[in-house]
Design a protein around this motif. Structure first.
Motif, PDB file in Angstrom:
ATOM      1  N   ALA A 192      64.958 -11.188 -37.573  1.00 53.59           N
ATOM      2  CA  ALA A 192      66.230 -11.480 -36.909  1.00 53.59           C
ATOM      3  C   ALA A 192      66.170 -10.926 -35.489  1.00 53.59           C
ATOM      4  N   PRO A 193      66.789 -11.616 -34.516  1.00 51.58           N
ATOM      5  CA  PRO A 193      66.779 -11.105 -33.142  1.00 51.58           C
ATOM      6  C   PRO A 193      67.512  -9.776 -33.025  1.00 51.58           C
ATOM      7  N   GLY A 206      73.557  -5.612 -41.968  1.00 48.25           N
ATOM      8  CA  GLY A 206      73.423  -6.914 -42.615  1.00 48.25           C
ATOM      9  C   GLY A 206      73.593  -6.848 -44.114  1.00 48.25           C
ATOM     10  N   GLU A 207      73.733  -8.029 -44.717  1.00 48.73           N
ATOM     11  CA  GLU A 207      73.917  -8.139 -46.167  1.00 48.73           C
ATOM     12  C   GLU A 207      73.036  -9.258 -46.695  1.00 48.73           C
ATOM     13  N   ASN A 208      72.278  -8.966 -47.716  1.00 50.83           N
ATOM     14  CA  ASN A 208      71.449  -9.971 -48.375  1.00 50.83           C
ATOM     15  C   ASN A 208      72.001 -10.172 -49.778  1.00 50.83           C
ATOM     16  N   THR A 209      72.701 -11.271 -49.984  1.00 59.13           N
ATOM     17  CA  THR A 209      73.337 -11.532 -51.279  1.00 59.13           C
ATOM     18  C   THR A 209      72.726 -12.739 -51.986  1.00 59.13           C
ATOM     19  N   GLU A 247      62.886  -0.134 -45.817  1.00 57.34           N
ATOM     20  CA  GLU A 247      64.275  -0.464 -46.196  1.00 57.34           C
ATOM     21  C   GLU A 247      64.393  -1.781 -46.952  1.00 57.34           C
ATOM     22  N   GLY A 248      63.272  -2.482 -47.176  1.00 57.64           N
ATOM     23  CA  GLY A 248      63.342  -3.743 -47.913  1.00 57.64           C
ATOM     24  C   GLY A 248      63.452  -3.510 -49.408  1.00 57.64           C
ATOM     25  N   ASP A 249      64.499  -4.053 -50.034  1.00 52.08           N
ATOM     26  CA  ASP A 249      64.675  -3.920 -51.476  1.00 52.08           C
ATOM     27  C   ASP A 249      63.704  -4.828 -52.224  1.00 52.08           C
ATOM     28  N   ASP A 250      63.131  -4.324 -53.316  1.00 50.38           N
ATOM     29  CA  ASP A 250      62.370  -5.186 -54.210  1.00 50.38           C
ATOM     30  C   ASP A 250      63.347  -5.940 -55.108  1.00 50.38           C
ATOM     31  N   ILE A 322      60.134  -8.945 -52.120  1.00 50.21           N
ATOM     32  CA  ILE A 322      60.630  -7.742 -51.456  1.00 50.21           C
ATOM     33  C   ILE A 322      61.111  -8.132 -50.062  1.00 50.21           C
ATOM     34  N   GLU A 323      62.199  -7.521 -49.629  1.00 50.32           N
ATOM     35  CA  GLU A 323      62.692  -7.778 -48.272  1.00 50.32           C
ATOM     36  C   GLU A 323      61.719  -7.188 -47.248  1.00 50.32           C
ATOM     37  N   HIS A 324      61.603  -7.854 -46.104  1.00 51.07           N
ATOM     38  CA  HIS A 324      60.840  -7.298 -44.982  1.00 51.07           C
ATOM     39  C   HIS A 324      61.847  -6.674 -44.013  1.00 51.07           C
ATOM     40  N   GLY A 325      62.101  -5.370 -44.273  1.00 45.80           N
ATOM     41  CA  GLY A 325      63.208  -4.706 -43.610  1.00 45.80           C
ATOM     42  C   GLY A 325      64.499  -5.093 -44.305  1.00 45.80           C
ATOM     43  N   HIS A 326      65.533  -4.250 -44.174  1.00 41.80           N
ATOM     44  CA  HIS A 326      66.794  -4.578 -44.820  1.00 41.80           C
ATOM     45  C   HIS A 326      67.302  -5.917 -44.302  1.00 41.80           C
ATOM     46  N   ASP A 327      67.806  -6.749 -45.225  1.00 46.76           N
ATOM     47  CA  ASP A 327      68.332  -8.076 -44.912  1.00 46.76           C
ATOM     48  C   ASP A 327      67.276  -8.945 -44.235  1.00 46.76           C
ATOM     49  N   ASN A 328      65.994  -8.625 -44.461  1.00 48.90           N
ATOM     50  CA  ASN A 328      64.886  -9.399 -43.899  1.00 48.90           C
ATOM     51  C   ASN A 328      64.944  -9.496 -42.377  1.00 48.90           C
ATOM     52  N   ARG A 329      65.314  -8.371 -41.746  1.00 43.33           N
ATOM     53  CA  ARG A 329      65.470  -8.392 -40.289  1.00 43.33           C
ATOM     54  C   ARG A 329      64.188  -8.063 -39.531  1.00 43.33           C
TER      55      ARG A 329
END
Length: 362
Positions: A192-193, A206-209, A247-250, A322-329
Motif C-alpha cells: 500500500a502507498p 488498516g483492517e483486513n477482514t 506484523e502479518g497475521d497467519d 500470511i499477511e505481508h505486513g499488517h493489512d498487507n501494507r
C-alpha cells in the motif's frame, strides 16, 4: 510358522522406541566412487538432469544428506554463487509422472536466499562447515517406488555428493500420506502507498477482514496434513524509520472455510514462535530464525516453523497464508517452502524459471 509381512509399523523413532526390535532392512543409495577411488561425487553439468536414486517396491526414506559446490568455486565473482537456487530437487512417488517435491535445493533444506548457515531443527539441519552439510530427516513412505532427480541450471559444472537412506518393506499399509514440498515467491508483494501516513500508521494501521491479498504459502486439495514451512523475506523498504517487516497475521483456511479461518494468528513473529520483533539468530526443534536480517531488519531474513507435534489436518483442501505486513501494507520480496503429507500424489506443482528464482543482489 506364519510370518507377518514387513511394513512401516506402529513404532516411531524416539528414544523410547529404540529398543523395539524391527524386521525391515536399511538400505542406501549414494554417490560413492564405484572404482574404489575417492571421487565420491557426481559432476553435474549445466542443463543436465541426473537420477540420484530409483528405488523399487515399498519403503520409506528416512535421511538425506547432500553437499554441493561449483567445480570452479562460488566466490563473489562467480556467476553461480546462487547455485542453491539454480539446482532443482524433484522427487516422485509410486511411479507418478509428476513430482511431489519440486523445490530449489537450498530452500528445501530450510534456508532461503541461496544461503547456508549452521542450524538444527528436528526434520532439517544445515551442518558445518558453514551450513554446507544439508540434512533431512523427514519420513517419506512409498508403496511402489521412489525416484530422486537433480537438475542443474547453473553456468558451470557442480560437484554433487549425497546419501539417500531408506527402509525397505514388503508392503506399505493404508493410511500413510505421501510427502510433498513446493516453493513459491512474490517479488515484490503488493503493498500500500505510504503517502499521507505516519510510519506507525503504515506499519500498524488498516483492517483486513477478508484475507484477500495475503501471501500464499500452500494451497492444495485432497486429504492430508500441513507440517510446516520456511518463510524468506528481503526487506525492500528504504527508510531510516523503524522498519520491522512483520506484523502479518497467519491465516490457515481448512476445507473451504471463509474468513475468519479457525486458525488465525496474531503476527509474523508469533506464528514462528518468537516475540517482540526478533533480530537474533535462533534454532530449535520446531521453530527458528536462521537469517535475522541486518540493522533495522534490513536485507535477507529466513524463518522456519514445523508442525511436528501439531500438524494441521485437512479433509478436502487447505490454504496456508500470511499477511505481508499488517493489512498487507508492506511490499517486500517474499518466498517460501511448504511441507505437507497428503493421501494422493499432487499433480499441480510448478516452479518459476531460474531467472525468477534468483535472490536479489545487495
Amino acid at each position: 510358522m506364519t510370518t507377518q509381512p514387513v511394513r512401516y509399523g506402529t513404532y516411531g523413532s524416539s528414544l523410547r522406541d529404540l529398543p523395539r526390535l524391527r524386521d525391515h532392512r536399511r538400505l542406501r543409495v549414494s554417490s560413492w566412487d564405484r572404482t574404489g577411488g575417492n571421487e565420491d561425487r557426481l559432476t553435474v553439468r549445466p542443463g543436465e538432469t541426473h537420477t540420484l536414486a530409483e528405488i523399487s517396491g515399498a519403503g520409506s526414506i528416512n535421511h538425506i544428506w547432500i553437499t554441493v559446490a561449483p567445480a570452479a568455486g562460488d566466490g563473489p565473482d562467480s556467476s553461480d554463487r546462487d547455485h542453491l537456487r539454480k539446482l532443482v530437487l524433484r522427487v516422485f512417488w509410486d511411479g507418478a509422472d509428476t513430482p511431489s517435491v519440486l523445490v530449489p535445493l537450498g530452500d528445501f533444506f530450510g534456508v532461503g536466499h541461496a544461503r547456508t548457515v549452521n542450524f538444527a531443527s528436528l526434520p532439517l539441519q544445515m551442518s558445518p562447515e558453514d551450513g554446507k552439510g544439508l540434512n533431512s530427516f523427514f519420513q517419506m513412505p512409498f508403496a511402489d517406488g521412489a525416484r530422486f532427480e537433480i537438475t542443474s541450471e547453473c553456468d558451470q559444472d557442480v560437484w554433487f555428493y549425497y546419501y539417500i537412506d531408506y527402509d525397505a518393506f514388503d508392503e506399505l499399509e493404508e493410511g500413510l500420506g505421501r510427502f510433498h514440498a513446493c516453493w513459491n515467491r512474490e517479488n515484490p508483494t503488493g503493498g500500500a502507498p505510504e503517502e499521507g501516513r505516519t510510519n506507525p500508521e503504515h506499519l500498524f494501521g488498516g483492517e483486513n477482514t477478508t484475507g484477500e491479498g495475503n501471501y500464499t504459502i500452500l494451497e492444495t486439495t485432497g486429504r492430508g496434513h500441513f507440517v510446516g514451512c520456511v518463510l524468506n523475506v528481503t526487506n525492500l523498504r528504504q527508510t531510516n524509520e523503524w522498519n520491522w517487516y512483520g506484523e502479518g497475521d497467519d491465516m490457515i483456511f481448512v476445507d473451504g472455510e471463509s474468513w475468519p479461518p479457525s486458525l488465525h494468528g496474531t503476527g509474523t513473529e508469533d506464528y514462528f514462535n518468537t516475540a517482540w520483533c526478533p533480530s537474533q539468530s535462533y534454532s530449535s526443534m520446531y521453530h527458528g530464525i536462521t537469517l535475522p536480517g541486518g540493522e533495522n531488519w534490513s536485507g535477507q531474513i529466513s524463518l522456519y516453523r514445523f508442525h511436528i507435534e501439531d500438524p494441521v489436518t485437512f479433509r478436502q483442501s487447505i490454504r496456508v497464508t500470511i499477511e505481508h505486513g499488517h493489512d498487507n501494507r508492506r511490499s517486500d520480496d517474499v518466498s517460501s517452502t511448504a511441507y505437507w503429507y497428503q493421501e494422493h500424489v499432487a499433480d499441480w506443482l510448478t516452479l518459476p524459471e531460474v531467472t525468477e528464482r534468483l535472490p536479489r543482489i545487495g
